[in-house]
Structures are given as structure tokens and as C-alpha cells.
Design a protein around this motif. Sequence first.
Motif, PDB file in Angstrom:
ATOM      1  N   LYS A 116       0.815  -1.217   0.000  1.00  0.00           N
ATOM      2  CA  LYS A 116       0.000   0.000   0.000  1.00  0.00           C
ATOM      3  C   LYS A 116       0.847   1.265   0.000  1.00  0.00           C
ATOM      4  CE  LYS A 116      -3.913   2.169   2.371  1.00  0.00           C
ATOM      5  NZ  LYS A 116      -4.899   2.035   3.475  1.00  0.00           N
ATOM      6  N   ASP A 117       1.835   1.319   0.892  1.00  0.00           N
ATOM      7  CA  ASP A 117       2.720   2.486   0.984  1.00  0.00           C
ATOM      8  C   ASP A 117       4.105   2.065   0.511  1.00  0.00           C
ATOM      9  OD1 ASP A 117       4.341   4.610   1.615  1.00  0.00           O
ATOM     10  OD2 ASP A 117       3.631   4.830   3.687  1.00  0.00           O
ATOM     11  N   PRO A 118       4.480   2.398  -0.723  1.00  0.00           N
ATOM     12  CA  PRO A 118       5.770   1.951  -1.263  1.00  0.00           C
ATOM     13  C   PRO A 118       6.986   2.564  -0.568  1.00  0.00           C
ATOM     14  CG  PRO A 118       4.682   3.462  -2.786  1.00  0.00           C
ATOM     15  CD  PRO A 118       3.696   3.162  -1.698  1.00  0.00           C
ATOM     16  N   SER A 119       6.767   3.555   0.277  1.00  0.00           N
ATOM     17  CA  SER A 119       7.899   4.130   1.012  1.00  0.00           C
ATOM     18  C   SER A 119       8.323   3.243   2.183  1.00  0.00           C
ATOM     19  CB  SER A 119       7.546   5.529   1.533  1.00  0.00           C
ATOM     20  OG  SER A 119       6.601   5.456   2.593  1.00  0.00           O
ATOM     21  N   LYS A 120       7.460   2.282   2.555  1.00  0.00           N
ATOM     22  CA  LYS A 120       7.781   1.351   3.646  1.00  0.00           C
ATOM     23  C   LYS A 120       8.483   0.118   3.080  1.00  0.00           C
ATOM     24  CE  LYS A 120       5.510   3.662   6.911  1.00  0.00           C
ATOM     25  NZ  LYS A 120       4.918   4.765   6.126  1.00  0.00           N
ATOM     26  N   LYS A 121       9.358  -0.475   3.875  1.00  0.00           N
ATOM     27  CA  LYS A 121      10.171  -1.599   3.401  1.00  0.00           C
ATOM     28  C   LYS A 121       9.420  -2.931   3.518  1.00  0.00           C
ATOM     29  CE  LYS A 121      13.741  -0.904   6.102  1.00  0.00           C
ATOM     30  NZ  LYS A 121      15.081  -1.113   6.718  1.00  0.00           N
ATOM     31  N   LEU A 122       9.643  -3.804   2.543  1.00  0.00           N
ATOM     32  CA  LEU A 122       9.233  -5.201   2.589  1.00  0.00           C
ATOM     33  C   LEU A 122      10.455  -6.015   2.183  1.00  0.00           C
ATOM     34  CD1 LEU A 122       7.118  -7.499   2.789  1.00  0.00           C
ATOM     35  CD2 LEU A 122       6.568  -7.059   0.379  1.00  0.00           C
ATOM     36  N   TYR A 123      11.014  -6.775   3.125  1.00  0.00           N
ATOM     37  CA  TYR A 123      12.293  -7.430   2.873  1.00  0.00           C
ATOM     38  C   TYR A 123      12.381  -8.738   3.652  1.00  0.00           C
ATOM     39  CZ  TYR A 123      13.550  -5.250   7.370  1.00  0.00           C
ATOM     40  OH  TYR A 123      13.583  -4.865   8.682  1.00  0.00           O
ATOM     41  N   SER A 124      13.440  -9.503   3.417  1.00  0.00           N
ATOM     42  CA  SER A 124      13.593 -10.823   4.034  1.00  0.00           C
ATOM     43  C   SER A 124      14.911 -10.934   4.787  1.00  0.00           C
ATOM     44  CB  SER A 124      13.523 -11.911   2.957  1.00  0.00           C
ATOM     45  OG  SER A 124      14.660 -11.855   2.116  1.00  0.00           O
ATOM     46  N   ARG A 125      14.925 -11.890   5.701  1.00  0.00           N
ATOM     47  CA  ARG A 125      16.144 -12.240   6.430  1.00  0.00           C
ATOM     48  C   ARG A 125      16.142 -13.754   6.682  1.00  0.00           C
ATOM     49  NH1 ARG A 125      17.550  -7.942   5.180  1.00  0.00           N
ATOM     50  NH2 ARG A 125      18.387  -6.224   6.432  1.00  0.00           N
ATOM     51  N   LYS A 126      17.331 -14.310   6.820  1.00  0.00           N
ATOM     52  CA  LYS A 126      17.467 -15.716   7.212  1.00  0.00           C
ATOM     53  C   LYS A 126      17.604 -15.788   8.722  1.00  0.00           C
ATOM     54  CE  LYS A 126      20.159 -19.913   6.394  1.00  0.00           C
ATOM     55  NZ  LYS A 126      21.240 -20.551   5.612  1.00  0.00           N
ATOM     56  N   VAL A 127      16.870 -16.718   9.359  1.00  0.00           N
ATOM     57  CA  VAL A 127      16.960 -16.858  10.813  1.00  0.00           C
ATOM     58  C   VAL A 127      16.637 -18.292  11.219  1.00  0.00           C
ATOM     59  CG1 VAL A 127      14.539 -16.303  11.373  1.00  0.00           C
ATOM     60  CG2 VAL A 127      16.350 -15.739  13.004  1.00  0.00           C
TER      61      VAL A 127
END
Length: 419
Positions: free
Chosen positions: A55-66
Motif C-alpha cells: 500500500k505504501d511503497p515508502s515502507k520496506k518489505l524485505y527478508s532475512r534468514k533466521v
Amino acid sequence: MRKNVLIVGAGGVSHVVAHKCAMNNDVLGDICIASRTQQKCDAIIESVLRKNHLKDPSKKLYSRKVDALNIPELIELIRETQSEIVINVGQSYVNMSVLEACIETGAVYMDTAIHEEPDKVCENPPWYANYEWKRQERCQEKGVTAILGIGFDPGVVNAWCALAQREYFDTIDTIDILDVNAGSHGKYFATNFDPEINFREFRKVWTWIDRKWVLQKVHSIRMDYDFPVVGKCPVYLTGHDELHSLSKNIAANSIRFWMGFGDHYLNVFSVLTNIGLTSEKPIKIADGVEIAPLKVLKALLPDPSSLAPGYTGKTCIGNYIRGTKDNKERAIFIYNTCDHAECYREVESQAISYTAGVPAAAAAILVARGDWDVKHMVNVEELDPKPFIALLDTMGLPTEVSEAPVPFEPPVIESLESV
């Protein structure tokens, strides 16, 4: 106000949670998806972006390994990502480590199922007392919000019980939770969520009858119920997570859970069980390697998320509740129906994952807004159900209420063992 969400796990439910959180990231902030297999997280992100759900492209959507069993690693990840809300949709084996990391960092914790230990199946009731509830005092002392079982069942059905107790009844006699999937995935045999967890459910049936725990045999008590939309379906008395908290928090004489199974499913399950393939206990194979048959079976069966593209039909989950209001007998069926194909069109998921994932995202929104940020540990029925149900109505899981529905009359259930 809370912001920034860490989603632990990258299965079918995580897929839905990520979509719905992204669709509300103006409230939730940045979203990180973390799992042992980062590629699975990235595949979910690709789906979210493909559907244009950020919805808000200024916010991050990302991944991490854990490694979700590694508490120091989780603590570091929560702090690095500045996540104030953690949605645990990994296998239920990791609940305690994720909860511990949240207690240490002050992040909100939520999950969709009771914790399990790999070598312990269908533990005696009340199961929550063995694990999560032992951390209640620490959550209270540190002001940590921990919301347990915030899927559909457990989750939404718990909220319906709370709503019924508050608004529909003065006294409740029986609550029968009925869950049926009347859809078709086109495979010879498959489970709709993690088969390892799925099959572990079917060892014992602990149910709440006349305010005591009663043990029954698995798949031994059947009823047919005429559901709204999907019609008449067979359901079997089954043990389930929500009974363990509802028996404590809802003043009902009996609370039972019923799940729908077709003859083909039961026949295949019976064969797999009789030859030992649903066992969680490791065995030695010819070269001396130890492996649990259930893990082999999981590897052989279709990935539940792979079922979504061709799934047709609907689900229906509801609470049949009987009691009194204003000194008169009353019965209601409070329920939701969900369409597999519509779920796929919206978020590229099947309805089982959808019904489990949407409530967790809705709870995150309520916490972020402050409505459910209660600063201690709760099961869903201990929270105000009205804002939750109202929000679900706008997020794809509308609640329906039928007065004086088709009667549900289960047979007399005799105890094999009581607690």
C-alpha cells in the motif's frame, strides 16, 4: 502505537499474513519476513509485489534468514529490524523461543497454535499450562503483549465465543465448533497445512464435556451437519487447541470441536497410520541413519501452498452455541464461509491458509492502533471481540449469525478417561 512487523516463517499462512500486512503497511510500517530458507521469504515478497499489495511503497518489505530456535539470533533480528510486532507463523516447535525473544526485547508476540515439543504429541489438558501460560507472569512484569492462538481456529472461533458470552447469552450450555472444507484440490491425497503438524493432531481426542476433560478415540464419533452454503457434510469429534483455553475462560458446560473428513481421506490416513508412516518417533534405516517416518511422509506429500492454483469450492467454520437469554432457550450458528478460488485471485493462496493468516494480520493492526496492546499474555477470548470481528469483515472474513439454525444433536459421549 506500535510499528514494524517481523513475520517468522515462510509457509502458506505466512504468505497470507505478508499480503494482508502489506495491504495495511500505512499502519504497520516496515515488514520483514524471516525463515531458515530465505528463498521462500523472497517468493512471498515476489507474490506481494506481483499483486501490487504494498500500500505504501515508502515502507520496506524485505527478508532475512533466521533459525527460529536460536533465541540470541532472534533477539538480534528483532532489534536490527526495529520490529515492535512479531507474528510467529513458523512450526509450533518454535513458539517458546520466539516468545522468549519477544519477552527479552519487549516486542509484541502472537502465534496461531499451541507450542509443541517434537517428541510429545497431544499432551494432556490444559495444554497451554505446560508452556505458554508459564510465561504469563514474566509478560505481565515486563509489559509484553502476547496474544496466543490468533488464527481462525484457534482465534476467530474464540472471539465468537467471547461475543456470544457478552451479547447473545446469559448462560451457555454447549459450544460446538464445526470446521469443514468442502473444497477440492485435485490431488490424490494432501493436507491443507503442514502435514507433520496436521497428522500429530490425530492421536487423541481430548474434549470438554460437563466441565471436565474427556478422552475419546480419534475419528470414532461422527455427525452430519447441514452447513450454510456448503450443505450437509460429515464431521468428527476431534481434539483442538482452542478447547484448552476456552474451557478456562468461557462459562460453558461443554465445548467440543468437530472437523470434516471425507471417506477417502480417512481411508488413506488409516493405511498410513497402520503401516507407521504417521509416527513422529525416529527409526533406524538400513545404513544406520535415524529418521522420523512422519518427516518422510511430509517430504512426499504436496506442499500445501502448491494446492492453491487449482483449488475449488468453499470452507465453512462456525460455532453452534446453545444456552439461554432472558430466561428463554436460544441457539445460534455464528460462522464464516470462504472460497478457495477467490482467495487465490486475491492473494495467491488457498482458503485454509487464508482463514488462518488474515486474523493474525488483523490482530497486528489492532495492536498497532492500541486497541489490543494489553501489555500481558492473553488468549483471544480474553480480548474485546467487537473491533476484531468488525475488522475481519473488511479484510475478507465476514462473520454471519443465524438464529435458530439447523439443530446440532451429537450422540451421548461416554468417557474413556476423565481429568
